[in-house]
Design a protein around this motif. Structure first.
Motif, mmCIF file in Angstrom:
data_model
loop_
_atom_site.group_PDB
_atom_site.id
_atom_site.type_symbol
_atom_site.label_atom_id
_atom_site.label_comp_id
_atom_site.label_asym_id
_atom_site.label_seq_id
_atom_site.Cartn_x
_atom_site.Cartn_y
_atom_site.Cartn_z
ATOM 1 N N GLY A 1 11.526 -6.783 -5.853
ATOM 2 C CA GLY A 1 11.267 -7.342 -7.202
ATOM 3 C C GLY A 1 9.900 -7.414 -7.785
ATOM 4 N N ASN A 2 8.913 -7.617 -6.816
ATOM 5 C CA ASN A 2 7.314 -7.206 -7.146
ATOM 6 C C ASN A 2 7.088 -5.967 -7.452
ATOM 7 O OD1 ASN A 2 7.532 -9.958 -6.416
ATOM 8 N ND2 ASN A 2 5.710 -9.838 -5.257
ATOM 9 N N ILE A 3 7.707 -4.889 -6.676
ATOM 10 C CA ILE A 3 7.219 -3.665 -6.659
ATOM 11 C C ILE A 3 7.992 -3.025 -7.827
ATOM 12 C CG2 ILE A 3 7.756 -1.196 -5.704
ATOM 13 C CD1 ILE A 3 7.904 -2.539 -2.948
ATOM 14 N N PHE A 4 8.834 -3.379 -8.182
ATOM 15 C CA PHE A 4 9.387 -2.905 -9.599
ATOM 16 C C PHE A 4 8.693 -3.346 -10.974
ATOM 17 C CE2 PHE A 4 12.398 -2.589 -13.325
ATOM 18 C CZ PHE A 4 12.641 -1.150 -13.178
ATOM 19 N N ILE A 5 8.103 -4.583 -10.837
ATOM 20 C CA ILE A 5 7.154 -4.965 -11.798
ATOM 21 C C ILE A 5 5.831 -4.370 -11.704
ATOM 22 C CG2 ILE A 5 6.051 -6.980 -12.373
ATOM 23 C CD1 ILE A 5 8.045 -8.850 -11.426
ATOM 24 N N TYR A 6 5.457 -4.003 -10.528
ATOM 25 C CA TYR A 6 4.035 -3.330 -10.304
ATOM 26 C C TYR A 6 4.349 -2.118 -11.181
ATOM 27 C CZ TYR A 6 3.217 -6.764 -6.573
ATOM 28 O OH TYR A 6 3.108 -7.966 -5.839
ATOM 29 N N VAL A 7 5.254 -1.411 -11.077
ATOM 30 C CA VAL A 7 5.516 -0.037 -11.634
ATOM 31 C C VAL A 7 5.397 -0.304 -13.091
ATOM 32 C CG1 VAL A 7 7.212 1.998 -12.131
ATOM 33 C CG2 VAL A 7 7.013 0.972 -9.758
ATOM 34 N N LEU A 8 6.007 -1.206 -13.665
ATOM 35 C CA LEU A 8 5.837 -1.590 -15.273
ATOM 36 C C LEU A 8 4.749 -1.696 -15.450
ATOM 37 C CD1 LEU A 8 8.931 -3.597 -15.626
ATOM 38 C CD2 LEU A 8 8.888 -1.165 -16.054
ATOM 39 N N TYR B 1 0.704 -1.168 0.045
ATOM 40 C CA TYR B 1 -0.010 -0.047 0.026
ATOM 41 C C TYR B 1 0.814 1.190 0.062
ATOM 42 C CZ TYR B 1 -4.821 -2.132 0.907
ATOM 43 O OH TYR B 1 -5.916 -2.700 0.942
ATOM 44 N N VAL B 2 1.738 1.218 1.039
ATOM 45 C CA VAL B 2 2.750 2.382 1.051
ATOM 46 C C VAL B 2 3.425 2.675 -0.217
ATOM 47 C CG1 VAL B 2 4.546 3.337 2.181
ATOM 48 C CG2 VAL B 2 2.778 2.384 3.518
ATOM 49 N N SER B 3 3.901 1.605 -1.017
ATOM 50 C CA SER B 3 4.441 1.702 -2.206
ATOM 51 C C SER B 3 3.799 2.271 -3.132
ATOM 52 C CB SER B 3 5.082 0.196 -2.535
ATOM 53 O OG SER B 3 6.083 -0.267 -1.607
ATOM 54 N N GLY B 4 2.517 2.070 -3.332
ATOM 55 C CA GLY B 4 1.489 2.431 -4.353
ATOM 56 C C GLY B 4 1.535 4.075 -3.922
ATOM 57 N N MET B 5 1.655 4.345 -2.865
ATOM 58 C CA MET B 5 1.289 5.609 -2.419
ATOM 59 C C MET B 5 2.463 6.637 -2.737
ATOM 60 S SD MET B 5 -0.541 5.153 1.546
ATOM 61 C CE MET B 5 -2.126 4.776 1.375
ATOM 62 N N GLY B 6 3.777 5.871 -2.504
ATOM 63 C CA GLY B 6 4.900 6.555 -2.906
ATOM 64 C C GLY B 6 5.093 6.775 -4.347
ATOM 65 N N VAL B 7 4.537 5.920 -5.271
ATOM 66 C CA VAL B 7 4.513 6.209 -6.804
ATOM 67 C C VAL B 7 3.635 7.471 -6.943
ATOM 68 C CG1 VAL B 7 3.666 5.441 -9.094
ATOM 69 C CG2 VAL B 7 5.144 3.866 -7.209
ATOM 70 N N ILE C 1 15.085 0.803 -6.402
ATOM 71 C CA ILE C 1 14.649 -0.315 -6.065
ATOM 72 C C ILE C 1 15.377 -1.404 -6.827
ATOM 73 C CG2 ILE C 1 12.537 -2.032 -6.116
ATOM 74 C CD1 ILE C 1 10.792 0.566 -5.796
ATOM 75 N N LEU C 2 15.420 -1.247 -8.152
ATOM 76 C CA LEU C 2 16.240 -2.435 -9.043
ATOM 77 C C LEU C 2 17.500 -2.688 -8.655
ATOM 78 C CD1 LEU C 2 15.497 -4.708 -11.019
ATOM 79 C CD2 LEU C 2 16.247 -2.963 -12.893
ATOM 80 N N LEU C 3 18.248 -1.489 -8.465
ATOM 81 C CA LEU C 3 19.651 -1.674 -8.134
ATOM 82 C C LEU C 3 20.080 -2.386 -6.879
ATOM 83 C CD1 LEU C 3 22.636 -1.188 -8.898
ATOM 84 C CD2 LEU C 3 22.474 1.058 -8.133
ATOM 85 N N PRO C 4 19.379 -1.856 -5.831
ATOM 86 C CA PRO C 4 19.482 -2.715 -4.313
ATOM 87 C C PRO C 4 18.816 -3.947 -4.351
ATOM 88 C CG PRO C 4 18.431 -0.408 -4.174
ATOM 89 C CD PRO C 4 18.639 -0.752 -5.586
ATOM 90 N N PHE C 5 17.901 -4.415 -5.030
ATOM 91 C CA PHE C 5 17.474 -5.714 -5.432
ATOM 92 C C PHE C 5 18.430 -6.484 -6.056
ATOM 93 C CE2 PHE C 5 15.019 -8.654 -8.182
ATOM 94 C CZ PHE C 5 14.529 -9.422 -7.180
ATOM 95 N N LEU C 6 19.040 -6.202 -7.133
ATOM 96 C CA LEU C 6 19.943 -7.052 -7.913
ATOM 97 C C LEU C 6 21.233 -7.134 -7.049
ATOM 98 C CD1 LEU C 6 19.654 -5.480 -11.376
ATOM 99 C CD2 LEU C 6 18.668 -7.736 -10.588
ATOM 100 N N PHE C 7 21.690 -5.931 -6.438
ATOM 101 C CA PHE C 7 22.740 -6.273 -5.568
ATOM 102 C C PHE C 7 22.599 -7.168 -4.483
ATOM 103 C CE2 PHE C 7 24.895 -4.505 -1.374
ATOM 104 C CZ PHE C 7 26.109 -4.975 -1.956
ATOM 105 N N GLY C 8 21.489 -7.322 -3.950
ATOM 106 C CA GLY C 8 21.279 -7.948 -2.713
ATOM 107 C C GLY C 8 21.069 -9.548 -2.915
ATOM 108 N N ILE C 9 20.517 -9.774 -4.114
ATOM 109 C CA ILE C 9 20.331 -11.269 -4.442
ATOM 110 C C ILE C 9 21.836 -11.908 -4.705
ATOM 111 C CG2 ILE C 9 17.942 -11.082 -5.164
ATOM 112 C CD1 ILE C 9 19.195 -11.120 -8.106
ATOM 113 N N VAL C 10 23.068 -10.999 -4.994
ATOM 114 C CA VAL C 10 24.140 -11.463 -5.410
ATOM 115 C C VAL C 10 25.018 -11.489 -4.240
ATOM 116 C CG1 VAL C 10 23.762 -11.251 -7.662
ATOM 117 C CG2 VAL C 10 24.959 -9.623 -6.565
ATOM 118 N N ALA C 11 24.810 -10.450 -3.462
ATOM 119 C CA ALA C 11 25.717 -9.999 -2.472
ATOM 120 C C ALA C 11 25.376 -10.107 -0.988
ATOM 121 C CB ALA C 11 26.388 -8.656 -2.567
ATOM 122 N N ILE C 12 23.958 -9.973 -0.791
ATOM 123 C CA ILE C 12 23.503 -9.941 0.709
ATOM 124 C C ILE C 12 22.810 -11.234 0.816
ATOM 125 C CG2 ILE C 12 21.788 -8.735 2.091
ATOM 126 C CD1 ILE C 12 24.039 -7.097 1.563
#
Length: 364
Positions: free
Chosen positions: A131-138, A65-71, A91-102
């Motif tokens: 990842g979901n949020i970025f897809i929702y934006v698209l 909900y808050v993410s939609g409000m942020g958009v 969103i996308l950069l931290p997501f991609l960094f997170g899945i390989v390094a965090i």
């Protein structure tokens, strides 16, 4: 044009992420913790989990909900292309960094704790919802474009009328009830990397945007009827917990989830929509802290559980260490090193000096 800052929404994001950290720590003391890759305490505690059975039905939907409000706020000063670029950085950069390094790091700790062979593979872990949020934006691009062109003006006018009373606002539950009846999630709170998590997130994201688009109508309704929504949520939770052992009928759980969320929106709008220095700091820290918290949590659990303390004491200690450890990592590493900042959703510019100068000027 001066854009109004909504401090209550900033607080909502901070509070929701803080609850998520506590929720994840509570999992350590549940018998099924290992099944989802968490370090598990030898002493299991149902007392720690009881309040979590209330929290778990709204902890993730409220973030969407808050993410939609942020958009909505982002689009007031950006076009669609600018929005895409901004969300890709945040969103996308931290997501991609997170899945390989965090996320692989805390899995290494899990494997080491249980003397497993160490193996590395990129995976989303607790960052799946980014990842979901970025897809929702698209997905939302045609809707955003249509709104900018006035295509949905009649629908928005209808929404303003509908959301001006509590029954109209509760009518959005029809979509959420339909979602669980179609997808039949078991349990309801199984959001991570499931179609249920994707669908309920998309609905919450869309309605979060729509609520903001109706202007003050939604906020006036949740503020005025917050006690009604809270009472409804409490009744439904009591029914679910007493009669069904925390896993009640999905359609009732959907209504309960949104009732909690609407009541929280109402209380936050009435009492927290004001600026503060603490909020200014926490609103920037919340996102990076969430990204790193699982690493700190696992480290804390590895050492505290070796002490064989009572579950409640161990829970409190792990909670304190997790929050303090995340603060130290954010304050002295992530926040101060320019190359790390964008990897955790912050801009490149380190604003510590600027903030200090502002404080000095204000004191003068």
């Amino acid at each position: 044009m001066k854009i109004e800052r909504r401090y209550d929404i900033d607080w909502l994001r901070v509070i929701a992420i803080a609850f998520l950290l506590i929720y994840h720590i509570a999992i350590v003391f549940q018998p099924w913790a290992m099944l989802i890759g968490f370090i598990r305490s030898d002493e299991i505690s149902t007392a720690i989990w009881q309040p979590m059975t209330m929290l778990n039905v709204w902890r993730i939907p409220i973030l969407f909900y808050v993410s939609g409000m942020g958009v909505y706020f982002a689009l007031r000063k950006r076009n669609n292309i600018e929005l895409l670029k901004e969300r890709a950085k945040r969103i996308l950069l931290p997501f991609l960094f997170g899945i390989v390094a965090i996320t692989p790091l805390h899995m290494f700790m899990f494997q080491d704790y249980y003397s497993m062979g160490l193996s590395y593979y990129p995976h989303m872990g607790h960052l799946w919802f980014l990842g979901n949020i970025f897809i929702y934006v698209l997905i939302g691009f045609p809707v955003f474009y249509g709104i900018q062109k006035g295509v949905f003006s009649k629908f928005i006018a209808f929404s303003k009328q509908l959301f001006s009373n509590p029954l109209g606002l509760l009518s959005v539950n029809a979509f959420f009830v339909a979602e669980v009846l179609v997808l039949q999630p078991k349990p309801f709170a199984m959001y991570a990397q499931t179609w249920h998590g994707f669908a309920i997130g998309l609905l919450a994201f869309f309605f979060g945007f729509l609520f903001m688009k109706t202007g003050k109508v939604f906020w006036n309704t949740v503020k005025r009827w917050k006690w009604l929504f809270l009472g409804l949520a409490a009744i439904l939770y009591t029914v679910r917990y007493v009669l069904f052992g925390a896993e009640g009928p999905l359609y009732l759980t959907s209504i309960e989830s949104n009732s909690w969320i609407f009541s929280i929106f109402g209380f936050c709008h009435q009492y927290l929509n004001k600026p503060s220095k603490i909020l200014s700091y926490l609103s920037k820290a919340a996102y990076p802290v969430y990204i790193i918290h699982m690493i700190v949590l696992y480290l804390a659990a590895k050492f505290i559980l070796l002490l064989n303390l009572p579950a409640l004491i161990a829970f409190v200690l792990i909670t304190l260490i997790t929050f303090i450890g995340c603060y130290l990592l954010y304050e002295f590493l992530i926040r101060r090193i320019p190359i790390l900042r964008p990897l955790f959703g912050l801009n490149w510019k380190v604003d510590i000096k600027k903030r200090s100068e502002t404080i000095v000027v204000n004191k003068a």
